[in-house]
Design a protein around this motif. Structure first.
Motif, PDB file in Angstrom:
ATOM      1  N   GLY A   1       0.981  -1.157   0.149  1.00 10.88           N
ATOM      2  CA  GLY A   1       0.009   0.067   0.162  1.00 10.88           C
ATOM      3  C   GLY A   1       0.876   1.244   0.099  1.00 10.88           C
ATOM      4  O   GLY A   1       1.987   1.115  -0.087  1.00 10.88           O
ATOM      5  N   GLU A   2       0.185   2.393   0.062  1.00  9.85           N
ATOM      6  CA  GLU A   2       0.887   3.664  -0.002  1.00  9.85           C
ATOM      7  C   GLU A   2       1.926   4.004   1.025  1.00  9.85           C
ATOM      8  O   GLU A   2       2.951   4.669   1.228  1.00  9.85           O
ATOM      9  CB  GLU A   2       0.139   4.785   0.097  1.00  9.85           C
ATOM     10  CG  GLU A   2      -0.593   4.924  -1.385  1.00  9.85           C
ATOM     11  CD  GLU A   2       0.206   5.703  -2.474  1.00  9.85           C
ATOM     12  OE1 GLU A   2       0.806   6.799  -2.149  1.00  9.85           O
ATOM     13  OE2 GLU A   2       0.422   5.344  -3.645  1.00  9.85           O
ATOM     14  N   LYS A   3       1.474   3.379   2.384  1.00 15.20           N
ATOM     15  CA  LYS A   3       2.218   3.390   3.535  1.00 15.20           C
ATOM     16  C   LYS A   3       2.682   2.363   4.124  1.00 15.20           C
ATOM     17  O   LYS A   3       3.029   2.117   5.421  1.00 15.20           O
ATOM     18  CB  LYS A   3       1.175   4.173   4.611  1.00 15.20           C
ATOM     19  CG  LYS A   3       0.855   5.675   4.126  1.00 15.20           C
ATOM     20  CD  LYS A   3      -0.168   6.343   5.171  1.00 15.20           C
ATOM     21  CE  LYS A   3      -0.625   7.541   4.333  1.00 15.20           C
ATOM     22  NZ  LYS A   3      -1.577   8.321   5.359  1.00 15.20           N
ATOM     23  N   ARG A   4       2.846   1.167   3.794  1.00 14.89           N
ATOM     24  CA  ARG A   4       2.964  -0.169   4.292  1.00 14.89           C
ATOM     25  C   ARG A   4       4.022  -0.896   3.367  1.00 14.89           C
ATOM     26  O   ARG A   4       3.851  -0.827   2.040  1.00 14.89           O
ATOM     27  CB  ARG A   4       1.784  -0.899   4.632  1.00 14.89           C
ATOM     28  CG  ARG A   4       0.870  -0.290   5.648  1.00 14.89           C
ATOM     29  CD  ARG A   4      -0.591  -1.110   5.789  1.00 14.89           C
ATOM     30  NE  ARG A   4      -1.187  -0.624   7.027  1.00 14.89           N
ATOM     31  CZ  ARG A   4      -1.848   0.586   6.724  1.00 14.89           C
ATOM     32  NH1 ARG A   4      -1.946   1.159   5.815  1.00 14.89           N
ATOM     33  NH2 ARG A   4      -2.500   0.951   8.044  1.00 14.89           N
ATOM     34  N   VAL A   5       4.858  -1.707   4.049  1.00 13.48           N
ATOM     35  CA  VAL A   5       5.887  -2.565   3.187  1.00 13.48           C
ATOM     36  C   VAL A   5       6.002  -3.850   4.045  1.00 13.48           C
ATOM     37  O   VAL A   5       5.760  -3.690   5.583  1.00 13.48           O
ATOM     38  CB  VAL A   5       7.338  -1.867   2.981  1.00 13.48           C
ATOM     39  CG1 VAL A   5       7.018  -0.583   2.020  1.00 13.48           C
ATOM     40  CG2 VAL A   5       7.817  -1.568   4.321  1.00 13.48           C
ATOM     41  N   CYS A   6       6.334  -4.802   3.265  1.00 13.46           N
ATOM     42  CA  CYS A   6       6.808  -6.123   3.978  1.00 13.46           C
ATOM     43  C   CYS A   6       8.320  -6.438   3.852  1.00 13.46           C
ATOM     44  O   CYS A   6       9.013  -5.993   2.816  1.00 13.46           O
ATOM     45  CB  CYS A   6       5.947  -7.259   3.322  1.00 13.46           C
ATOM     46  SG  CYS A   6       4.370  -7.613   3.928  1.00 13.46           S
ATOM     47  N   VAL A   7       8.787  -6.888   4.965  1.00 15.85           N
ATOM     48  CA  VAL A   7      10.351  -7.252   5.052  1.00 15.85           C
ATOM     49  C   VAL A   7      10.361  -8.712   5.430  1.00 15.85           C
ATOM     50  O   VAL A   7       9.405  -9.186   6.126  1.00 15.85           O
ATOM     51  CB  VAL A   7      11.177  -6.338   5.673  1.00 15.85           C
ATOM     52  CG1 VAL A   7      11.200  -4.877   5.299  1.00 15.85           C
ATOM     53  CG2 VAL A   7      10.776  -6.234   7.159  1.00 15.85           C
ATOM     54  N   ALA A   8      11.387  -9.404   5.174  1.00 22.72           N
ATOM     55  CA  ALA A   8      11.559 -10.806   5.771  1.00 22.72           C
ATOM     56  C   ALA A   8      13.071 -10.972   5.817  1.00 22.72           C
ATOM     57  O   ALA A   8      13.830 -10.525   5.102  1.00 22.72           O
ATOM     58  CB  ALA A   8      10.966 -11.713   4.971  1.00 22.72           C
ATOM     59  N   GLY A   9      13.334 -12.193   6.767  1.00 25.82           N
ATOM     60  CA  GLY A   9      14.738 -12.494   6.803  1.00 25.82           C
ATOM     61  C   GLY A   9      15.086 -13.421   6.148  1.00 25.82           C
ATOM     62  O   GLY A   9      14.323 -14.217   5.339  1.00 25.82           O
TER      63      GLY A   9
ATOM     64  N   LEU B   1       7.520  -9.454   8.030  1.00 30.35           N
ATOM     65  CA  LEU B   1       6.913  -8.371   8.938  1.00 30.35           C
ATOM     66  C   LEU B   1       6.247  -7.411   8.043  1.00 30.35           C
ATOM     67  O   LEU B   1       6.612  -7.318   6.987  1.00 30.35           O
ATOM     68  CB  LEU B   1       7.902  -7.779   9.935  1.00 30.35           C
ATOM     69  CG  LEU B   1       8.860  -8.480  10.706  1.00 30.35           C
ATOM     70  CD1 LEU B   1       9.799  -7.703  11.321  1.00 30.35           C
ATOM     71  CD2 LEU B   1       7.952  -9.217  11.711  1.00 30.35           C
ATOM     72  N   ARG B   2       5.018  -6.874   8.440  1.00 27.72           N
ATOM     73  CA  ARG B   2       4.386  -5.737   7.622  1.00 27.72           C
ATOM     74  C   ARG B   2       4.639  -4.635   8.555  1.00 27.72           C
ATOM     75  O   ARG B   2       4.200  -4.511   9.831  1.00 27.72           O
ATOM     76  CB  ARG B   2       2.947  -6.126   7.214  1.00 27.72           C
ATOM     77  CG  ARG B   2       2.415  -5.083   6.192  1.00 27.72           C
ATOM     78  CD  ARG B   2       0.975  -5.198   5.963  1.00 27.72           C
ATOM     79  NE  ARG B   2       0.147  -4.735   7.032  1.00 27.72           N
ATOM     80  CZ  ARG B   2      -1.408  -4.760   6.946  1.00 27.72           C
ATOM     81  NH1 ARG B   2      -1.820  -5.574   5.764  1.00 27.72           N
ATOM     82  NH2 ARG B   2      -1.921  -4.390   7.747  1.00 27.72           N
ATOM     83  N   LEU B   3       5.303  -3.581   7.894  1.00 25.54           N
ATOM     84  CA  LEU B   3       5.392  -2.306   8.873  1.00 25.54           C
ATOM     85  C   LEU B   3       4.872  -1.099   8.021  1.00 25.54           C
ATOM     86  O   LEU B   3       4.727  -1.005   6.954  1.00 25.54           O
ATOM     87  CB  LEU B   3       7.150  -1.940   8.894  1.00 25.54           C
ATOM     88  CG  LEU B   3       8.051  -2.944   9.153  1.00 25.54           C
ATOM     89  CD1 LEU B   3       9.364  -2.763   8.756  1.00 25.54           C
ATOM     90  CD2 LEU B   3       7.793  -3.373  10.481  1.00 25.54           C
ATOM     91  N   LEU B   4       4.298  -0.356   9.028  1.00 28.94           N
ATOM     92  CA  LEU B   4       3.678   1.015   8.743  1.00 28.94           C
ATOM     93  C   LEU B   4       4.920   1.936   8.759  1.00 28.94           C
ATOM     94  O   LEU B   4       5.755   2.199   9.613  1.00 28.94           O
ATOM     95  CB  LEU B   4       2.832   1.407   9.816  1.00 28.94           C
ATOM     96  CG  LEU B   4       2.101   2.691   9.511  1.00 28.94           C
ATOM     97  CD1 LEU B   4       1.007   2.656   8.403  1.00 28.94           C
ATOM     98  CD2 LEU B   4       1.274   3.133  10.701  1.00 28.94           C
ATOM     99  N   LEU B   5       5.276   2.744   7.626  1.00 30.25           N
ATOM    100  CA  LEU B   5       6.076   3.685   7.489  1.00 30.25           C
ATOM    101  C   LEU B   5       6.022   4.897   8.516  1.00 30.25           C
ATOM    102  O   LEU B   5       4.988   5.002   8.979  1.00 30.25           O
ATOM    103  CB  LEU B   5       5.969   4.220   6.060  1.00 30.25           C
ATOM    104  CG  LEU B   5       6.985   3.576   5.044  1.00 30.25           C
ATOM    105  CD1 LEU B   5       6.437   2.133   4.931  1.00 30.25           C
ATOM    106  CD2 LEU B   5       7.221   4.232   3.974  1.00 30.25           C
ATOM    107  N   PRO B   6       7.089   5.605   8.739  1.00 31.81           N
ATOM    108  CA  PRO B   6       6.977   6.621   9.700  1.00 31.81           C
ATOM    109  C   PRO B   6       5.892   7.726   9.399  1.00 31.81           C
ATOM    110  O   PRO B   6       5.915   8.154   8.264  1.00 31.81           O
ATOM    111  CB  PRO B   6       8.231   7.185   9.695  1.00 31.81           C
ATOM    112  CG  PRO B   6       8.917   6.153   9.273  1.00 31.81           C
ATOM    113  CD  PRO B   6       8.315   5.364   8.319  1.00 31.81           C
TER     114      PRO B   6
END
Length: 388
Positions: free
Chosen positions: A42-50, A60-65
């Motif tokens: 989405g415009e404000k969210r990303v996923c990262v992973a090890g 993980l799904r993270l909400l940007l600052p």
């Protein structure tokens, strides 16, 4: 040793001072484990992973600052203000992760085999990213990992493959094979992308481009240029990126960018794929580069002639391709993000190496980048020309 530490500290201080004028925004975050994937949901969210192959890895799904989206310029802000929204665990390293547009689905891939894992992001009382199953690729027992891309048409699709001979499109929900390539070529894949809803692009690790029309269930994944072109332009391992409909204009064709481990960049127009549109030599591999596994090239979705390159060291380089011609010439970057060099401590494998980067879909000069030391940056670089 003390002199080296003092020199590194001085470089970090100088970079922080420069940041006040080089960036409109800069946010620094430290992940518990490094990631080689950054996928927008989405415009404000990303996923990262090890991607550690010795243990389970977080997705993980993270909400940007939030201040990144404030109307007023917030300036330099190295606070850990990303917010964790959802999380899950993968039993294998995650080397590739893609969000299926307009759905809550994710697909991932990683060793020890070429299967694709399917996940669902459910924001409920558990806030867990849940596994839904796997999709086989090729023989399924290759000691490697599948390259993947996603699309949402009448249903959710995943494009996946390990070699040019086993590329296929699978409908995620039914596991029905929509398209399977009929190709005798056995080259390893570096990149897979949908050019549009009916055409798929494959770039081999040797840099050769292939196209297929998925309306033909047993279609031919055919080479669209002579194999000697990529080798003549630099050789080594290659990767690719695709730009769709520049600036959202109607009728524009996608553009393809390729990057070699030797630092060569080649731009191609899909309407004439037999010869390069533009070419340049830019980044050069560092002498201690541990391979070419993190090579990444991407177009700016909101800046017509800009692209970003990473994977050679601890930097992300921005290039303006407007003046480039078809003959490869040495080109200097328009901007270089050096934050990962100074944001973390040097590990056992040496200085931090950028593992991935991505442009924000709507903020023209905002990017996210990650490195082997676990640092995750979101930054908005100031245009040297002073343009807004």
């Amino acid at each position: 040793m003390r002199e080296e530490e003092e020199e590194e500290a001085g470089g970090a201080d100088a970079w922080l001072l420069d940041s006040l004028r080089l960036y409109n925004d800069l946010h620094v975050y430290e992940l518990h484990e490094p990631t080689r994937v950054i996928a927008w949901t989405g415009e404000k969210r990303v996923c990262v992973a090890g991607y550690d192959d010795r243990r389970r890895n977080e997705i993980l799904r993270l909400l940007l600052p939030p201040r990144l989206f404030a109307k007023e310029n917030q300036g330099l802000c190295p606070e850990r203000d990303f917010k964790l929204e959802l999380g899950g665990f993968a039993d294998r390293p995650v080397y590739s992760l893609k969000h299926v547009p307009e759905t809550s689905l994710l697909v991932t891939s990683g060793p020890p085999d070429s299967s694709v894992q399917v996940w669902c992001m459910e924001q409920d009382e558990t806030d867990v990213i849940k596994p839904l199953g796997t999709i086989p690729t090729g023989k399924g027992d290759e000691p490697a990992w599948a390259k993947i891309a996603t699309a949402s048409s009448t249903s959710a699709w995943v494009l996946h493959g390990l070699k040019t001979s086993d590329v296929q499109v699978t409908e995620i929900e039914s596991r029905k094979i929509v398209f399977r390539a009929a190709s005798a070529n056995q080259d390893e894949l570096a990149t897979l992308e949908f050019l549009d809803q009916t055409t798929v692009l494959a770039c081999s690790a040797k840099g050769q481009l292939f196209l297929a029309d998925i309306r033909q269930p047993q279609g031919l994944l055919g080479a669209v240029e002579d194999a000697s072109i990529a080798s003549a332009l630099g050789g080594g391992r290659w990767c690719a990126g695709v730009r769709h409909n520049p600036l959202g204009s109607v009728g524009d064709h996608p553009r393809i960018a390729r990057l070699s481990a030797g630092g060569c960049i080649v731009l191609t127009d899909p309407r004439n794929m037999t010869s390069p549109l533009k070419a340049a030599t830019g980044c050069r591999p560092a002498s201690n580069l541990p391979g070419s596994e993190f090579l990444c090239i991407s177009f700016a979705p909101q800046l017509e002639e800009c692209l970003a390159v990473s994977g050679f060291d601890g930097t992300v380089c921005i290039y303006d391709t407007q003046s480039w011609g078809p003959a490869p010439q040495e080109r200097e970057p328009l901007f270089v993000h050096r934050g990962h060099i100074f944001s973390g401590a040097e590990g056992a494998d040496g200085p931090a190496l950028v593992t991935a980067h991505t442009w924000h879909p709507s903020k023209p000069r905002t990017l996210l980048s990650a490195a082997t030391d676990g640092s995750l940056h979101v930054w908005d670089w100031a245009d040297p020309s002073g343009a807004s």
